[in-house]
Scaffold this active site. Structure first.
Site, PDB file in Angstrom:
ATOM      1  N   LYS A  90      27.730 -14.552 -13.050  1.00  0.00           N
ATOM      2  CA  LYS A  90      26.822 -15.251 -12.126  1.00  0.00           C
ATOM      3  C   LYS A  90      25.521 -14.464 -11.956  1.00  0.00           C
ATOM      4  O   LYS A  90      25.470 -13.277 -12.301  1.00  0.00           O
ATOM      5  CB  LYS A  90      27.529 -15.446 -10.780  1.00  0.00           C
ATOM      6  CG  LYS A  90      27.954 -14.150 -10.109  1.00  0.00           C
ATOM      7  CD  LYS A  90      29.003 -14.392  -9.026  1.00  0.00           C
ATOM      8  CE  LYS A  90      29.338 -13.104  -8.300  1.00  0.00           C
ATOM      9  NZ  LYS A  90      30.502 -13.249  -7.417  1.00  0.00           N
ATOM     10  N   ARG A  99      35.104 -17.152   3.666  1.00  0.00           N
ATOM     11  CA  ARG A  99      33.881 -17.523   2.962  1.00  0.00           C
ATOM     12  C   ARG A  99      34.131 -18.900   2.358  1.00  0.00           C
ATOM     13  O   ARG A  99      33.885 -19.893   3.012  1.00  0.00           O
ATOM     14  CB  ARG A  99      33.510 -16.467   1.919  1.00  0.00           C
ATOM     15  CG  ARG A  99      32.142 -16.674   1.321  1.00  0.00           C
ATOM     16  CD  ARG A  99      31.691 -15.530   0.430  1.00  0.00           C
ATOM     17  NE  ARG A  99      32.508 -15.343  -0.773  1.00  0.00           N
ATOM     18  CZ  ARG A  99      32.170 -14.556  -1.781  1.00  0.00           C
ATOM     19  NH1 ARG A  99      31.050 -13.854  -1.741  1.00  0.00           N
ATOM     20  NH2 ARG A  99      32.958 -14.426  -2.835  1.00  0.00           N
ATOM     21  N   TYR A 121       1.427   5.324   2.316  1.00  0.00           N
ATOM     22  CA  TYR A 121       1.155   4.579   3.556  1.00  0.00           C
ATOM     23  C   TYR A 121       1.723   5.288   4.782  1.00  0.00           C
ATOM     24  O   TYR A 121       2.848   5.791   4.754  1.00  0.00           O
ATOM     25  CB  TYR A 121       1.793   3.187   3.499  1.00  0.00           C
ATOM     26  CG  TYR A 121       1.020   2.175   2.687  1.00  0.00           C
ATOM     27  CD1 TYR A 121      -0.292   1.844   2.988  1.00  0.00           C
ATOM     28  CD2 TYR A 121       1.645   1.531   1.631  1.00  0.00           C
ATOM     29  CE1 TYR A 121      -0.979   0.892   2.246  1.00  0.00           C
ATOM     30  CE2 TYR A 121       0.964   0.566   0.884  1.00  0.00           C
ATOM     31  CZ  TYR A 121      -0.341   0.259   1.194  1.00  0.00           C
ATOM     32  OH  TYR A 121      -1.010  -0.681   0.459  1.00  0.00           O
ATOM     33  N   MET A 174       4.347  -1.755  -3.011  1.00  0.00           N
ATOM     34  CA  MET A 174       4.736  -2.951  -3.772  1.00  0.00           C
ATOM     35  C   MET A 174       4.878  -2.679  -5.265  1.00  0.00           C
ATOM     36  O   MET A 174       5.828  -3.092  -5.908  1.00  0.00           O
ATOM     37  CB  MET A 174       3.715  -4.077  -3.547  1.00  0.00           C
ATOM     38  CG  MET A 174       4.133  -5.387  -4.216  1.00  0.00           C
ATOM     39  SD  MET A 174       2.902  -6.687  -4.020  1.00  0.00           S
ATOM     40  CE  MET A 174       2.983  -7.001  -2.277  1.00  0.00           C
TER      41      MET A 174
HETATM   42  C1  LIG Z   1      31.411 -12.249  -7.590  1.00  0.00           C
HETATM   43  C2  LIG Z   1      32.841 -12.641  -7.655  1.00  0.00           C
HETATM   44  C3  LIG Z   1      33.735 -11.964  -8.500  1.00  0.00           C
HETATM   45  C4  LIG Z   1      33.352 -10.699  -9.223  1.00  0.00           C
HETATM   46  O1  LIG Z   1      33.296  -9.652  -8.286  1.00  0.00           O
HETATM   47  P1  LIG Z   1      32.998  -8.143  -8.686  1.00  0.00           P
HETATM   48  O2  LIG Z   1      33.212  -7.396  -7.431  1.00  0.00           O
HETATM   49  O3  LIG Z   1      31.600  -8.113  -9.144  1.00  0.00           O
HETATM   50  O4  LIG Z   1      33.947  -7.767  -9.766  1.00  0.00           O
HETATM   51  C5  LIG Z   1      35.005 -12.469  -8.621  1.00  0.00           C
HETATM   52  N1  LIG Z   1      35.410 -13.558  -7.926  1.00  0.00           N
HETATM   53  C6  LIG Z   1      34.592 -14.213  -7.075  1.00  0.00           C
HETATM   54  C7  LIG Z   1      35.095 -15.389  -6.322  1.00  0.00           C
HETATM   55  C8  LIG Z   1      33.292 -13.767  -6.902  1.00  0.00           C
HETATM   56  O5  LIG Z   1      32.479 -14.402  -6.039  1.00  0.00           O
END
Ligand SMILES: *Cc1c(COP(=O)(O)O)cnc(C)c1O
Length: 388
Positions: A49, A146, A268, A327
């Site tokens: 992802k 979640r 800054y 930046m």
């Molecule tokens: C992002 C995610 C993973 C992978 O998690 P990592 O900690 O990066 O290995 C696996 N399952 C779900 C549902 C996720 O959202």
């Protein structure tokens, strides 16, 4: 327009890039194989992802496919359609599920929605009754709060004899919230809850563990593991040496090396005062490149709680960030590097083989995941294939 001599050609972009990223795809493949070994008898997926954690879906997807991954997880349907080009016969799960209007995307690209609520289930039933059967997966919440059906609802659903035959999940999954803390009793609690789910959905494949869960041992592996961060070289488990190979190296070019006098201030707000005559390397990376402002050597709230700011690596040495990160520019103290060993045009490693991603993340009060997915658009990228 100036008529440049044809010998005055453009340089290789990578050689002069203000910020550049090198992705070691050999290490990525090795990391997947390591996770597959650690997953024992379970099959090992690859989570790609967010553009493969910021490192590039195409090159990373191809590499993971060639390493042997045939199950992939993406967050959104667009990522799934892109990945399909590189992984023709893989199973691609879309973690955010399916929404009205996306039916064709899922069916034409053979993507598997991960359904996570009663509404999504109901919608999916209507989709499959209209267009025919298609694989789906079901997410069950075992304590994360979640995504996922509530545990008892999922179990009741599994046992519901009136469940339509068209509903055919190919995978039931849940997600650990504290896998990175092996001592947490909440892991065992989620495991027990998920074991009940697995029993209720007997005959359907099950998956509980992301990277961290794989390290919790065989009880947590079920049929399919879902590593993400570990593949990209990040730390999955807190407080133990990271066994993964670094995959990403981020570097920024030194634009100028300047002399600062004892007593002068830097950047800054003038929040950093030089305690000695110093040499300062000004590099072309800043918070717009994901080099978080929280990594500043002074003048940011985090410095009151996390003692050390960020640091880079150049000419064989660790060098600290001083003053505030801006930046597009960051200032490193290079006084301890002999002047003949460093010059404008050289590159400072921001993280990579010499500066652990997670050490930088800690100095920014964040995690490696966030640094990787925040790299920004200016990086010139180079992919190193294993046979290069
Ligand atoms: C992002 C995610 C993973 C992978 O998690 P990592 O900690 O990066 O290995 C696996 N399952 C779900 C549902 C996720 O959202």
């Amino acid at each position: 327009m100036t008529d440049f001599d044809s010998e005055l050609s453009y340089p290789d972009d990578f050689d002069i890039a203000p910020v550049r990223l090198t992705v070691d795809l050999g290490a990525l493949g090795d990391n997947w194989r390591q996770m597959a070994r650690r997953s024992g008898t379970a099959r090992t997926a690859a989570v790609v992802k967010a553009d493969a954690y910021g490192l590039g879906l195409e090159d990373c997807g191809i590499t993971l496919y060639e390493a042997g991954a045939r199950d992939f997880f993406v967050a959104v349907v667009q990522e799934g359609m892109t990945l399909r080009t590189y992984a023709p016969d893989a199973r691609i799960y879309v973690l955010s599920g399916i929404w009205p209007g996306q039916e064709r995307m899922f069916f034409e690209h053979d993507l598997v929605p991960v359904l996570a609520s009663e509404e999504q289930l109901a919608f999916w039933m209507s989709v499959t009754s209209e267009y025919g059967d298609h694989p789906c997966a079901l997410q069950v919440d075992t304590g994360f709060n979640r995504l996922g059906l509530p545990l008892e609802d999922a179990i009741a659903f599994a046992n519901d004899v009136s469940r339509p035959a068209s509903f055919s999940p190919v995978l039931v999954l849940s997600h650990l919230h504290s896998g990175d803390t092996p001592s947490s009793p909440l892991n065992q609690k989620q495991l027990s809850a998920f074991q009940r789910v697995a029993e209720a959905f007997e005959g359907i494949e099950t998956s509980l563990s992301a990277s961290a869960g794989i390290f919790l041992g065989p009880d947590y592996h079920f049929d399919l593991t879902r590593p993400g961060i570990a593949l990209y070289g990040g730390e999955a488990v807190a407080g133990v040496p990271n066994p993964m190979k670094p995959v990403a190296k981020a570097e920024a070019r030194i634009i100028q090396i300047r002399d600062g006098k004892k007593g002068e201030t830097v950047s800054y707000g003038g929040t950093y005062q030089l305690s000695r005559d110093s040499r300062l390397a000004v590099v072309s990376a800043g918070y717009a490149d994901g080099y978080k402002r929280a990594l500043s050597g002074s003048g940011v709230p985090l410095r009151k709680t996390v003692a050390q700011g960020g640091f880079g690596f150049v000419a064989g040495r660790k060098v600290p960030v001083i003053g505030r990160i801006t930046m597009d520019l960051t200032i490193f103290d290079v006084t301890d590097i002999p002047a003949s060993n460093i010059q404008a045009g050289d590159y400072v490693e921001l993280f990579g083989p010499n500066v652990a991603l997670d050490d930088v993340a800690r100095a920014a009060g964040t995690i490696g995941y966030e640094l990787l997915t925040s790299l920004g658009l200016r990086y010139e990228r180079r992919y190193i294939y294993p046979d290069d």
